[in-house]
Design a protein around this motif. Sequence first.
Motif, PDB file in Angstrom:
ATOM      1  N   ASN A   1      12.938 -25.192  51.544  1.00 50.71           N
ATOM      2  CA  ASN A   1      13.481 -26.201  52.463  1.00 50.71           C
ATOM      3  C   ASN A   1      14.999 -26.298  52.349  1.00 50.71           C
ATOM      4  O   ASN A   1      15.698 -26.399  53.364  1.00 50.71           O
TER       5      ASN A   1
ATOM      6  N   ALA B   1      21.716 -15.111  63.332  1.00 53.87           N
ATOM      7  CA  ALA B   1      23.047 -15.707  63.270  1.00 53.87           C
ATOM      8  C   ALA B   1      24.081 -14.729  63.811  1.00 53.87           C
ATOM      9  O   ALA B   1      23.980 -13.522  63.585  1.00 53.87           O
TER      10      ALA B   1
ATOM     11  N   PHE C   1      20.128 -19.937  63.931  1.00 54.19           N
ATOM     12  CA  PHE C   1      18.969 -20.695  64.393  1.00 54.19           C
ATOM     13  C   PHE C   1      17.686 -19.985  63.969  1.00 54.19           C
ATOM     14  O   PHE C   1      17.628 -18.759  63.855  1.00 54.19           O
ATOM     15  N   ARG C   2      16.681 -20.801  63.709  1.00 56.08           N
ATOM     16  CA  ARG C   2      15.397 -20.284  63.236  1.00 56.08           C
ATOM     17  C   ARG C   2      14.659 -19.603  64.384  1.00 56.08           C
ATOM     18  O   ARG C   2      14.537 -20.165  65.462  1.00 56.08           O
TER      19      ARG C   2
ATOM     20  N   ALA D   1      16.461 -23.133  54.031  1.00 53.96           N
ATOM     21  CA  ALA D   1      16.388 -23.224  55.498  1.00 53.96           C
ATOM     22  C   ALA D   1      17.422 -24.211  56.028  1.00 53.96           C
ATOM     23  O   ALA D   1      18.058 -23.958  57.060  1.00 53.96           O
ATOM     24  N   LYS D   2      17.613 -25.306  55.338  1.00 48.15           N
ATOM     25  CA  LYS D   2      18.615 -26.290  55.757  1.00 48.15           C
ATOM     26  C   LYS D   2      20.018 -25.675  55.719  1.00 48.15           C
ATOM     27  O   LYS D   2      20.820 -25.883  56.627  1.00 48.15           O
ATOM     28  N   CYS D   3      20.288 -24.887  54.690  1.00 40.83           N
ATOM     29  CA  CYS D   3      21.580 -24.196  54.592  1.00 40.83           C
ATOM     30  C   CYS D   3      21.760 -23.229  55.760  1.00 40.83           C
ATOM     31  O   CYS D   3      22.814 -23.195  56.390  1.00 40.83           O
TER      32      CYS D   3
ATOM     33  N   PHE E   1      15.874 -16.269  60.410  1.00 39.20           N
ATOM     34  CA  PHE E   1      16.970 -16.866  61.165  1.00 39.20           C
ATOM     35  C   PHE E   1      17.801 -15.753  61.797  1.00 39.20           C
ATOM     36  O   PHE E   1      17.957 -14.685  61.206  1.00 39.20           O
TER      37      PHE E   1
ATOM     38  N   ASN F   1      20.513 -23.335  58.692  1.00 41.23           N
ATOM     39  CA  ASN F   1      20.719 -24.043  59.967  1.00 41.23           C
ATOM     40  C   ASN F   1      22.203 -24.178  60.290  1.00 41.23           C
ATOM     41  O   ASN F   1      22.578 -24.264  61.449  1.00 41.23           O
ATOM     42  N   GLY F   2      23.046 -24.181  59.270  1.00 37.93           N
ATOM     43  CA  GLY F   2      24.483 -24.257  59.483  1.00 37.93           C
ATOM     44  C   GLY F   2      25.103 -22.944  59.933  1.00 37.93           C
ATOM     45  O   GLY F   2      26.277 -22.907  60.323  1.00 37.93           O
ATOM     46  N   TYR F   3      24.339 -21.864  59.886  1.00 38.48           N
ATOM     47  CA  TYR F   3      24.856 -20.540  60.232  1.00 38.48           C
ATOM     48  C   TYR F   3      24.237 -19.960  61.504  1.00 38.48           C
ATOM     49  O   TYR F   3      24.846 -19.155  62.176  1.00 38.48           O
TER      50      TYR F   3
END
Length: 87
Positions: A14, A34, A25-26, A17-19, A32, A21-23
């Motif tokens: 988790n 990017a 999209f899933r 994945a949160k990290c 991801f 999200n800053g680069y």
Amino acid sequence: MLIIYDIVSNRRRNKFAKCLNGYGFRVQKSAFEALIEKRLFLKLQKEIPQLIDPSADSVRIYRMTGYGEVDLYGVNTEIKADDIMIL
């Protein structure tokens, strides 16, 4: 680039994945996409080892430029030429 991962711990997964999200999209549960500049890519490369357990987790980054390159972290850090097919 395409970033795929297999992280054993729910907590680490988790956080990872949160990290990401800053680069980017899933695109799947553990993938991801990017499109980032080199400066951000270098930052991501420094963050990944701090977010995973290299003895249990696996992260792959497929850079889709020219012939492409793959960065591997954690489990399964060796790849053979016949293991790769980019579609």
